[in-house]
Motif scaffolding. Sequence first.
Motif, PDB file in Angstrom:
ATOM      1  N   TRP A  65       0.894  -1.061   0.181  1.00  0.00           N
ATOM      2  CA  TRP A  65       0.109  -0.031   0.017  1.00  0.00           C
ATOM      3  C   TRP A  65       0.858   1.414   0.158  1.00  0.00           C
ATOM      4  CZ3 TRP A  65       1.952  -2.181   4.198  1.00  0.00           C
ATOM      5  CH2 TRP A  65       2.257  -1.235   5.215  1.00  0.00           C
ATOM      6  N   GLN A  66       0.180   2.294  -0.439  1.00  0.00           N
ATOM      7  CA  GLN A  66       0.832   3.431  -0.509  1.00  0.00           C
ATOM      8  C   GLN A  66       0.632   4.598   0.951  1.00  0.00           C
ATOM      9  OE1 GLN A  66      -0.019   5.163  -4.422  1.00  0.00           O
ATOM     10  NE2 GLN A  66       2.021   5.366  -4.520  1.00  0.00           N
ATOM     11  N   GLU A  67       1.685   5.214   1.485  1.00  0.00           N
ATOM     12  CA  GLU A  67       1.727   5.952   2.527  1.00  0.00           C
ATOM     13  C   GLU A  67       2.613   6.932   2.441  1.00  0.00           C
ATOM     14  OE1 GLU A  67       3.232   5.040   7.064  1.00  0.00           O
ATOM     15  OE2 GLU A  67       1.435   4.109   6.859  1.00  0.00           O
ATOM     16  N   PRO A  69      -2.808 -10.678  -3.508  1.00  0.00           N
ATOM     17  CA  PRO A  69      -3.094  -9.462  -3.442  1.00  0.00           C
ATOM     18  C   PRO A  69      -1.979  -8.120  -3.866  1.00  0.00           C
ATOM     19  CG  PRO A  69      -4.429 -10.252  -1.986  1.00  0.00           C
ATOM     20  CD  PRO A  69      -3.577 -11.215  -2.275  1.00  0.00           C
ATOM     21  N   PRO A  70      -0.792  -8.599  -3.125  1.00  0.00           N
ATOM     22  CA  PRO A  70       0.326  -7.413  -3.548  1.00  0.00           C
ATOM     23  C   PRO A  70       0.722  -7.621  -4.920  1.00  0.00           C
ATOM     24  CG  PRO A  70       0.802  -8.914  -1.414  1.00  0.00           C
ATOM     25  CD  PRO A  70      -0.554  -9.660  -2.230  1.00  0.00           C
ATOM     26  N   LEU A  71       0.805  -8.867  -5.810  1.00  0.00           N
ATOM     27  CA  LEU A  71       0.996  -8.764  -7.037  1.00  0.00           C
ATOM     28  C   LEU A  71       0.099  -8.173  -7.822  1.00  0.00           C
ATOM     29  CD1 LEU A  71       2.579 -10.062  -9.549  1.00  0.00           C
ATOM     30  CD2 LEU A  71       1.240 -12.078  -9.271  1.00  0.00           C
ATOM     31  N   ASP A  72      -1.416  -8.191  -7.517  1.00  0.00           N
ATOM     32  CA  ASP A  72      -2.393  -7.333  -8.423  1.00  0.00           C
ATOM     33  C   ASP A  72      -2.059  -5.869  -8.049  1.00  0.00           C
ATOM     34  OD1 ASP A  72      -4.691  -6.746  -9.710  1.00  0.00           O
ATOM     35  OD2 ASP A  72      -5.504  -6.096  -7.798  1.00  0.00           O
ATOM     36  N   ALA A  73      -1.716  -5.352  -6.795  1.00  0.00           N
ATOM     37  CA  ALA A  73      -1.284  -4.267  -6.461  1.00  0.00           C
ATOM     38  C   ALA A  73      -0.095  -3.557  -7.392  1.00  0.00           C
ATOM     39  CB  ALA A  73      -1.147  -3.924  -5.064  1.00  0.00           C
ATOM     40  N   LEU A  74       0.982  -4.230  -7.524  1.00  0.00           N
ATOM     41  CA  LEU A  74       2.258  -3.987  -8.328  1.00  0.00           C
ATOM     42  C   LEU A  74       1.727  -3.862  -9.821  1.00  0.00           C
ATOM     43  CD1 LEU A  74       5.239  -5.569  -6.790  1.00  0.00           C
ATOM     44  CD2 LEU A  74       4.731  -3.285  -6.770  1.00  0.00           C
ATOM     45  N   LEU A  75       0.992  -4.953 -10.135  1.00  0.00           N
ATOM     46  CA  LEU A  75       0.801  -4.821 -11.690  1.00  0.00           C
ATOM     47  C   LEU A  75      -0.085  -3.500 -12.244  1.00  0.00           C
ATOM     48  CD1 LEU A  75       0.015  -8.603 -12.522  1.00  0.00           C
ATOM     49  CD2 LEU A  75       2.008  -7.166 -13.112  1.00  0.00           C
ATOM     50  N   ARG A  76      -1.036  -3.203 -11.146  1.00  0.00           N
ATOM     51  CA  ARG A  76      -2.008  -2.146 -11.476  1.00  0.00           C
ATOM     52  C   ARG A  76      -1.561  -0.758 -10.794  1.00  0.00           C
ATOM     53  NH1 ARG A  76      -7.842  -2.760 -10.850  1.00  0.00           N
ATOM     54  NH2 ARG A  76      -7.408  -4.233  -8.961  1.00  0.00           N
ATOM     55  N   SER A  77      -0.297  -0.611 -10.515  1.00  0.00           N
ATOM     56  CA  SER A  77       0.195   0.341  -9.777  1.00  0.00           C
ATOM     57  C   SER A  77       0.735   1.377 -10.875  1.00  0.00           C
ATOM     58  CB  SER A  77       1.404   0.047  -8.860  1.00  0.00           C
ATOM     59  OG  SER A  77       2.544  -0.185  -9.747  1.00  0.00           O
ATOM     60  N   GLY A 108      -5.171  -8.303 -18.507  1.00  0.00           N
ATOM     61  CA  GLY A 108      -4.760  -7.185 -18.916  1.00  0.00           C
ATOM     62  C   GLY A 108      -3.483  -6.606 -18.708  1.00  0.00           C
ATOM     63  N   GLU A 109      -2.848  -7.183 -17.542  1.00  0.00           N
ATOM     64  CA  GLU A 109      -1.464  -6.741 -17.196  1.00  0.00           C
ATOM     65  C   GLU A 109      -0.415  -7.934 -17.798  1.00  0.00           C
ATOM     66  OE1 GLU A 109      -4.115  -4.368 -15.761  1.00  0.00           O
ATOM     67  OE2 GLU A 109      -3.893  -6.563 -14.741  1.00  0.00           O
ATOM     68  N   LEU A 110      -0.635  -8.720 -18.696  1.00  0.00           N
ATOM     69  CA  LEU A 110       0.037  -9.860 -19.059  1.00  0.00           C
ATOM     70  C   LEU A 110       1.389  -9.692 -19.705  1.00  0.00           C
ATOM     71  CD1 LEU A 110      -0.673 -13.309 -20.512  1.00  0.00           C
ATOM     72  CD2 LEU A 110       0.934 -11.942 -21.787  1.00  0.00           C
ATOM     73  N   ALA A 111       1.442  -8.504 -20.466  1.00  0.00           N
ATOM     74  CA  ALA A 111       2.529  -7.812 -21.205  1.00  0.00           C
ATOM     75  C   ALA A 111       3.471  -7.215 -20.358  1.00  0.00           C
ATOM     76  CB  ALA A 111       2.059  -6.892 -22.178  1.00  0.00           C
ATOM     77  N   LEU A 112       2.941  -6.723 -19.233  1.00  0.00           N
ATOM     78  CA  LEU A 112       3.624  -5.875 -18.185  1.00  0.00           C
ATOM     79  C   LEU A 112       4.649  -6.991 -17.492  1.00  0.00           C
ATOM     80  CD1 LEU A 112       1.429  -3.495 -16.633  1.00  0.00           C
ATOM     81  CD2 LEU A 112       3.111  -3.045 -18.424  1.00  0.00           C
TER      82      LEU A 112
END
Length: 313
Positions: free
Chosen positions: A15-17, A107-115, A154-158
């Motif tokens: 998360w971001q703080e 969840p951390p992987l999804d968070a990074l991929l969509r960050s 949708g983030e496969l390319a990343l």
Amino acid sequence: MENLNLHGWLPIRLWQEAGQWQVDWCWFGDAQLRQPFFGDAVEHALRLPFNQAFRRQTPLDALGLWQRQSPGLGPSAFIFHASRCGSTLISQMLAQLDDHIVISEPPPLDALLRSDLPPAERCVALKGLLSAYGQRRRGVERRLVVKLDAWNIGELALLRECFPDTPWLFVYRDPLEIAVSHLRRPGMHMVPGMIGATVLDDGLPFASQEDFIPRRVGRLLATGLEHCRASAGMAVNYTELPEAMTGRLAAFFGLDDRQRKRVFAAVGQHAKQPAQVFVGDSEDKRREASALLRERVLHWAQGPYEALKSLPL
């Protein structure tokens, strides 16, 4: 953090703080992750007295530092999927193997991929995150398999920019059966606005869930089809399971004869609820579908589904 020691700890939240990314860690010791989803394993671990008394939080760059100090296994396979289509069965079958680490929808992987991290910084963090998950906590692990959230197609390319040599597959199913499953119990990505922007968004108005869900399913299947064609992904139909784990999926995951037999220990169980016996429900779902749902699925999702079926094996 120069002498960082996170042996037995796994990242459970990012998360971001104050504009800075942080990592929340949880101690798992040498426990193997056999639960259907990473979130289930986290919930179990957080009940341990140790984790109730002690927690660790670090800046994001601790992931890269820990990777340099203690490199984990690199990912041997990625599992993408259209949701409610058998991907959890595959991951649960692989979780029967002592030498496999199976991380399911962390969840951390999804968070990074969509960050919104800069690409280079995000790639370093992704490599560090998967290295943390790939730690050989029991000393016998040889492979790391990661199942992503459905919308992460949708983030496969990343992901492939960071792990270009890791093979991947896309599991799919008859879209009418997927749609009925989500009408019964919607996944997060089938609830408008619940998970933020994803590749599933089309910006069009909708009149009901029977209109909204087929469009999202269609977007999932179309995106999976596009990537399978462009990046040589393996498309796996729900109807092939579980038998494919003795054939082309066994070859894909590099299973030997003993492992091919071992993975079937999970087949009699319900993949998402291991305490229950699995009972096929395809016909029940098809009978349950309304005329409107059938029409919407035919319009939005049937085309990419048929195209996926026509891909060479």
